[in-house]
Enzyme design. Structure first.
Site, PDB file in Angstrom:
ATOM      1  N   LYS A 154     -37.221 -32.934 -15.773  1.00 38.76           N
ATOM      2  CA  LYS A 154     -37.799 -33.268 -14.474  1.00 38.76           C
ATOM      3  C   LYS A 154     -39.080 -32.505 -14.127  1.00 38.76           C
ATOM      4  O   LYS A 154     -39.196 -31.340 -14.468  1.00 38.76           O
ATOM      5  CB  LYS A 154     -36.737 -32.841 -13.464  1.00 38.76           C
ATOM      6  CG  LYS A 154     -36.460 -33.783 -12.354  1.00 38.76           C
ATOM      7  CD  LYS A 154     -35.417 -33.151 -11.454  1.00 38.76           C
ATOM      8  CE  LYS A 154     -34.047 -33.438 -11.956  1.00 38.76           C
ATOM      9  NZ  LYS A 154     -33.100 -34.185 -11.421  1.00 38.76           N
ATOM     10  N   ASN A 177     -41.189 -46.640  -8.372  1.00 38.61           N
ATOM     11  CA  ASN A 177     -40.504 -45.492  -7.793  1.00 38.61           C
ATOM     12  C   ASN A 177     -41.476 -44.666  -6.982  1.00 38.61           C
ATOM     13  O   ASN A 177     -42.686 -44.668  -7.215  1.00 38.61           O
ATOM     14  CB  ASN A 177     -39.814 -44.637  -8.859  1.00 38.61           C
ATOM     15  CG  ASN A 177     -40.707 -43.531  -9.402  1.00 38.61           C
ATOM     16  OD1 ASN A 177     -40.843 -42.461  -8.797  1.00 38.61           O
ATOM     17  ND2 ASN A 177     -41.347 -43.782 -10.529  1.00 38.61           N
ATOM     18  N   ALA A 178     -40.907 -43.963  -6.009  1.00 38.58           N
ATOM     19  CA  ALA A 178     -41.692 -43.062  -5.169  1.00 38.58           C
ATOM     20  C   ALA A 178     -40.866 -41.815  -4.895  1.00 38.58           C
ATOM     21  O   ALA A 178     -40.672 -41.424  -3.763  1.00 38.58           O
ATOM     22  CB  ALA A 178     -42.066 -43.758  -3.869  1.00 38.58           C
ATOM     23  N   VAL A 179     -40.323 -41.236  -5.969  1.00 37.89           N
ATOM     24  CA  VAL A 179     -39.457 -40.064  -5.812  1.00 37.89           C
ATOM     25  C   VAL A 179     -40.256 -38.903  -5.234  1.00 37.89           C
ATOM     26  O   VAL A 179     -39.779 -38.186  -4.354  1.00 37.89           O
ATOM     27  CB  VAL A 179     -38.805 -39.693  -7.162  1.00 37.89           C
ATOM     28  CG1 VAL A 179     -38.073 -38.357  -7.052  1.00 37.89           C
ATOM     29  CG2 VAL A 179     -37.839 -40.788  -7.595  1.00 37.89           C
ATOM     30  N   CYS A 234     -49.217 -37.636 -11.454  1.00 36.40           N
ATOM     31  CA  CYS A 234     -48.169 -38.230 -10.625  1.00 36.40           C
ATOM     32  C   CYS A 234     -48.781 -39.003  -9.458  1.00 36.40           C
ATOM     33  O   CYS A 234     -49.513 -38.434  -8.650  1.00 36.40           O
ATOM     34  CB  CYS A 234     -47.225 -37.177 -10.081  1.00 36.40           C
ATOM     35  SG  CYS A 234     -45.881 -37.923  -9.143  1.00 36.40           S
ATOM     36  N   LYS A 238     -50.148 -34.724 -19.685  1.00 35.67           N
ATOM     37  CA  LYS A 238     -49.736 -36.115 -19.449  1.00 35.67           C
ATOM     38  C   LYS A 238     -50.789 -36.844 -18.628  1.00 35.67           C
ATOM     39  O   LYS A 238     -51.172 -36.394 -17.546  1.00 35.67           O
ATOM     40  CB  LYS A 238     -48.387 -36.134 -18.737  1.00 35.67           C
ATOM     41  CG  LYS A 238     -47.827 -37.542 -18.584  1.00 35.67           C
ATOM     42  CD  LYS A 238     -46.356 -37.490 -18.253  1.00 35.67           C
ATOM     43  CE  LYS A 238     -45.763 -38.871 -18.089  1.00 35.67           C
ATOM     44  NZ  LYS A 238     -44.342 -38.796 -17.739  1.00 35.67           N
ATOM     45  N   ASN A 269     -48.299 -42.204 -17.730  1.00 36.36           N
ATOM     46  CA  ASN A 269     -47.487 -42.062 -16.533  1.00 36.36           C
ATOM     47  C   ASN A 269     -47.414 -43.445 -15.868  1.00 36.36           C
ATOM     48  O   ASN A 269     -47.898 -44.429 -16.431  1.00 36.36           O
ATOM     49  CB  ASN A 269     -48.098 -41.006 -15.596  1.00 36.36           C
ATOM     50  CG  ASN A 269     -47.032 -40.352 -14.718  1.00 36.36           C
ATOM     51  OD1 ASN A 269     -46.170 -41.034 -14.167  1.00 36.36           O
ATOM     52  ND2 ASN A 269     -47.092 -39.045 -14.590  1.00 36.36           N
ATOM     53  N   THR A 270     -46.845 -43.523 -14.691  1.00 40.12           N
ATOM     54  CA  THR A 270     -46.652 -44.840 -14.071  1.00 40.12           C
ATOM     55  C   THR A 270     -47.968 -45.424 -13.547  1.00 40.12           C
ATOM     56  O   THR A 270     -48.899 -44.700 -13.220  1.00 40.12           O
ATOM     57  CB  THR A 270     -45.656 -44.746 -12.900  1.00 40.12           C
ATOM     58  OG1 THR A 270     -46.082 -43.699 -12.030  1.00 40.12           O
ATOM     59  CG2 THR A 270     -44.260 -44.441 -13.400  1.00 40.12           C
ATOM     60  N   GLY A 313     -42.392 -48.223 -21.053  1.00 36.75           N
ATOM     61  CA  GLY A 313     -41.668 -49.473 -21.287  1.00 36.75           C
ATOM     62  C   GLY A 313     -40.881 -49.576 -22.571  1.00 36.75           C
ATOM     63  O   GLY A 313     -40.456 -50.668 -22.943  1.00 36.75           O
TER      64      GLY A 313
HETATM   65  C1  LIG Z   1     -37.745 -42.423 -11.249  1.00 39.64           C
HETATM   66  C2  LIG Z   1     -38.896 -41.891 -12.056  1.00 39.64           C
HETATM   67  C3  LIG Z   1     -39.297 -40.551 -11.897  1.00 39.64           C
HETATM   68  C4  LIG Z   1     -40.366 -40.034 -12.627  1.00 39.64           C
HETATM   69  N1  LIG Z   1     -40.723 -38.712 -12.474  1.00 39.64           N
HETATM   70  C5  LIG Z   1     -41.728 -38.188 -13.234  1.00 39.64           C
HETATM   71  C6  LIG Z   1     -42.078 -36.806 -13.160  1.00 39.64           C
HETATM   72  O1  LIG Z   1     -41.478 -36.021 -12.423  1.00 39.64           O
HETATM   73  N2  LIG Z   1     -43.109 -36.347 -13.925  1.00 39.64           N
HETATM   74  C7  LIG Z   1     -43.793 -37.179 -14.778  1.00 39.64           C
HETATM   75  O2  LIG Z   1     -44.703 -36.730 -15.456  1.00 39.64           O
HETATM   76  N3  LIG Z   1     -43.466 -38.485 -14.872  1.00 39.64           N
HETATM   77  C8  LIG Z   1     -42.454 -39.006 -14.131  1.00 39.64           C
HETATM   78  N4  LIG Z   1     -42.137 -40.347 -14.265  1.00 39.64           N
HETATM   79  C9  LIG Z   1     -42.887 -41.197 -15.194  1.00 39.64           C
HETATM   80  C10 LIG Z   1     -42.172 -41.341 -16.527  1.00 39.64           C
HETATM   81  O3  LIG Z   1     -41.985 -40.091 -17.154  1.00 39.64           O
HETATM   82  C11 LIG Z   1     -42.945 -42.271 -17.465  1.00 39.64           C
HETATM   83  O4  LIG Z   1     -44.240 -41.755 -17.662  1.00 39.64           O
HETATM   84  C12 LIG Z   1     -43.081 -43.686 -16.923  1.00 39.64           C
HETATM   85  O5  LIG Z   1     -41.921 -44.072 -16.254  1.00 39.64           O
HETATM   86  C13 LIG Z   1     -43.397 -44.715 -18.009  1.00 39.64           C
HETATM   87  O6  LIG Z   1     -42.382 -44.780 -18.981  1.00 39.64           O
HETATM   88  P1  LIG Z   1     -41.172 -45.854 -18.945  1.00 39.64           P
HETATM   89  O7  LIG Z   1     -41.769 -47.190 -18.717  1.00 39.64           O
HETATM   90  O8  LIG Z   1     -40.480 -45.711 -20.273  1.00 39.64           O
HETATM   91  O9  LIG Z   1     -40.297 -45.447 -17.810  1.00 39.64           O
HETATM   92  C14 LIG Z   1     -41.070 -40.875 -13.537  1.00 39.64           C
HETATM   93  C15 LIG Z   1     -40.654 -42.205 -13.686  1.00 39.64           C
HETATM   94  C16 LIG Z   1     -39.587 -42.727 -12.974  1.00 39.64           C
HETATM   95  C17 LIG Z   1     -39.176 -44.158 -13.172  1.00 39.64           C
END
Ligand SMILES: Cc1cc2nc3c(=O)[nH]c(=O)nc-3n(C[C@H](O)[C@H](O)[C@H](O)COP(=O)(O)O)c2cc1C
Ligand SMILES: Cc1cc2nc3c(=O)[nH]c(=O)nc-3n(C[C@H](O)[C@H](O)[C@H](O)COP(=O)(O)OP(=O)(O)OC[C@H]3O[C@@H](n4cnc5c(N)ncnc54)[C@H](O)[C@@H]3O)c2cc1C
Ligand code: FES
Lengths: 299, 257
Positions: A43, A67-69, A128, A163, A190-191, A242
């Site tokens: 995390k 997401n918007a954690v 982020c 990242k 990242n997202t 993804g």
């Molecule tokens: C619920 C959630 C929480 C995330 N929290 C973080 C985070 O704390 N730090 C970070 O660098 N990326 C965070 N990410 C991004 C993921 O690590 C990843 O870069 C992104 O989801 C793309 O990969 P995926 O499509 O396999 O999920 C988060 C993603 C999700 C869905």
């Protein structure tokens, strides 16, 4: 057959878990053998404890989710004093995702993690989208990205992964800037910044209105960016976005990633990482590949 | 309790109306112990629009036959897809998730509304095993929206409140004549405004009260932090630290409109 290397880190296989989607690993111990993973990125951790954003924090979208954690986490002190001791004896690379709102905060967290024997690397999250101050701000500007990386480099002595955010015009410019500033590796993506509206309730699904898109929907964007960056920098690239199966992971490897991370797919199938590792082995056998590195960057 | 990922087979499907149905699901081996109030994360097969699992309460458990039953309300694409599944189909589930109800109290009231009735059947049975026979108060807009009625009868004193008076007393559950009797423990699951009203009453009267929340979830196992409730001790994961909470921990949430 599957062993790869990211700077000084030896990975048993290229499959790691993405930050924020795998807790501290413990949440998955009932489902999988954590020691089989190439690595676990825990995390996002900040200088102080954070409450994160208000609920609702997620919405499902076609082939993905928003997401918007907002970096809810216990803070670096509690991580070092409590969480670390619970997970340090796992036989895999435990990497801490370091997040923050200021250069001082990134440096404080990084230097505290530097002192932990069993953490061989950090992943600096300058990308982020879910925090108002800083976060993605650092990752969207090459000069600011370079500045935060070079300051952290002064206090952090092990493997430094940075990242990157996809929410930029040229991800290659940012990647080069952080490489020059001393990063040992880059991970992406990242997202993607996104938004969805509940038309019945006539309001956005997320409390923060916008949020980060992840899951299968983002994969083609991620593969493209990994391919561009892998051709532009000398440091190893870690690909994510993804991935849900071995074939997805192979796309990233062929595009030039030395390793991959699995994120949202862990929510869909908590045992997916084991299936991906098995699938990579099966692929190598089927194609007569003795070392996975043979196919890395072939495109 | 160790969590599992298991393929269950649908052995019985009961359709009550367009909105509600139940699925009785057979475990391929021995069902682990399941506490009242725990839930499953169900994979929704065959609908590309649905990527995430759906959290559903465990409505009933039959340890002799290794089956569990889910009571599902159709509200959107995932639950609609599940409603089209047939006996003999397989459903993949991650379970048992969350912490259940405490099973404490002597003079006990259960209050359920809508799909929130689901966990109360297994709860009634577990309370009976401890010698507790609760008052079971079920509410809904109209009769057809209270799908499960007779099933509760062996386990307590069942009463109903409907807004149109088509079943039991007319009005909300909190207006029902049995609601304000003398209890020492209330358990509730249902629409958020209902749970808040029930919890507020309990807090005012000094009655122990446990509420079972239904926040939107992604992982269901405490990994994503998407499902949090604003508790008096900060954000807590509903999937891992709940879904059942003591109302005393949730005064922020209860008083927040
Ligand atoms: C619920 C959630 C929480 C995330 N929290 C973080 C985070 O704390 N730090 C970070 O660098 N990326 C965070 N990410 C991004 C993921 O690590 C990843 O870069 C992104 O989801 C793309 O990969 P995926 O499509 O396999 O999920 C988060 C993603 C999700 C869905
Ligand atoms: C711990 C827990 C236990 C639950 N137990 C049951 C149960 O036993 N029976 C049952 O029928 N349902 C139960 N639910 C609610 C159920 O998970 C949702 O109704 C379901 O996920 C909706 O999926 P969908 O694809 O049909 O709806 P979608 O197409 O995803 O959404 C349709 C509409 O429903 C709303 N919605 C979606 N999920 C939820 C939710 N979790 N809470 C409130 N509104 C929601 C959306 O905002 C949207 O407006 C439970 C939820 C939780 C968290
Ligand atoms: S749904 Fe992921 S933490 Fe609760």
């Amino acid at each position: 057959m599957l062993q790869t290397k990211i700077h000084n880190l030896i990975l048993k296989n290229p499959v790691m878990t993405a930050s924020g989607t795998f807790g501290y690993g413990e949440e998955f111990a009932d489902f999988i053998d954590l020691n089989r993973l190439g690595g676990i990125i825990v995390k996002g951790t900040t200088g102080e404890r954070r409450q994160g954003n208000p609920y609702p924090r997620m919405a499902e979208t076609p082939s993905g989710m928003l997401n918007a954690v907002g970096l809810q986490n216990v803070g670096v002190e509690t991580f070092c004093n409590e969480v670390y001791h619970r997970i340090k004896d796992l036989d895999t690379n435990i990497i801490v995702n370091v997040s923050g709102s200021s250069i001082e905060e990134y440096c404080k967290t990084a230097s505290m993690i530097d002192a932990l024997d069993r953490i061989p690397a950090i992943e600096l999250n300058i990308s982020c989208p879910n925090v108002k101050k800083g976060g993605m701000g650092f990752g969207t500007n090459p000069d600011m990205a370079a500045q935060v990386v070079s300051e952290v480099r002064k206090v952090y002595h092990k493997t430094l992964i940075v990242k990157l955010t996809p929410n930029v015009t040229s991800v290659v410019d940012i990647a080069k800037a952080v490489e020059n500033a001393g990063a040992d590796s880059v991970s992406l993506i990242n997202t993607l910044l996104g938004m969805a509206i509940d038309v019945e309730k006539q309001r956005p699904y997320l409390s923060t209105i916008t949020g980060g898109l992840s899951g299968p929907a983002v994969k083609p964007v991620a593969v493209r960016m990994v391919w561009q960056v892998a051709h532009a920098v000398k440091i190893p690239v870690i690909g994510l976005g993804g991935i849900t199966c071995a074939a997805d992971a192979l796309e990233f490897l062929m595009a030039g990633a030395k390793a991959v991370q699995v994120g949202t797919a862990n929510f869909i199938d908590p045992a997916v990482t084991m299936k991906i590792i098995d699938g990579l082995e099966e692929y190598c056998r089927r194609h007569g590949i003795s070392d996975i590195n043979e196919i890395i960057g072939i495109i | 309790m160790r969590k599992q990922i298991t393929d269950f087979t649908i052995v019985e499907k009961q359709v009550f109306n367009e909105t509600y149905f139940t699925l009785k699901l057979q475990h391929p081996g021995i069902l682990p112990e399941i506490k009242a109030g725990q839930f499953v994360e169900v994979e929704v097969p065959g609908n590309k629009q649905v990527v995430l699992r759906r959290p559903i309460s465990i409505h009933d458990v039959d340890t002799d036959n290794n089956t569990i039953t889910l009571l599902i309300q159709v509200v959107g694409k995932g639950t609609k897809t599940l409603s089209n599944m047939k006996e003999g189909d397989t459903i993949n589930m991650v379970y048992p998730l969350g912490h259940g109800f405490s099973l404490e109290g002597e003079k006990v009231l259960l209050v359920g509304g809508g799909a929130g009735i689901a966990p109360l059947l297994h709860l009634s049975k577990c309370l009976n095993l401890k010698g507790i026979h609760p008052v079971i108060l079920l509410g809904g807009r109209t009769k057809s929206l209270i799908p499960i009625q007779k099933e509760f009868e062996p386990y307590g004193q069942v009463c109903f409140a409907t807004e149109d008076g088509s079943l039991g007393e007319k009005g909300l559950v909190t207006q029902h004549s049995m609601f304000s009797r003398d209890y020492d423990h209330i358990y509730t699951c249902g629409p958020t405004p209902m749970m808040k009203a029930v919890a507020r009453h309990a807090l005012d009267k000094g009655i122990e009260c446990e509420v079972s929340l239904e926040n939107m979830m992604a992982c269901g196992i405490g990994a994503c932090l998407c499902c949090v409730v604003d508790s008096d001790q900060g954000h807590k994961c509903v999937c891992k630290e709940g879904p059942v909470f003591n109302a005393k921990q949730l005064t922020n949430w209860i008083n927040n409109k």
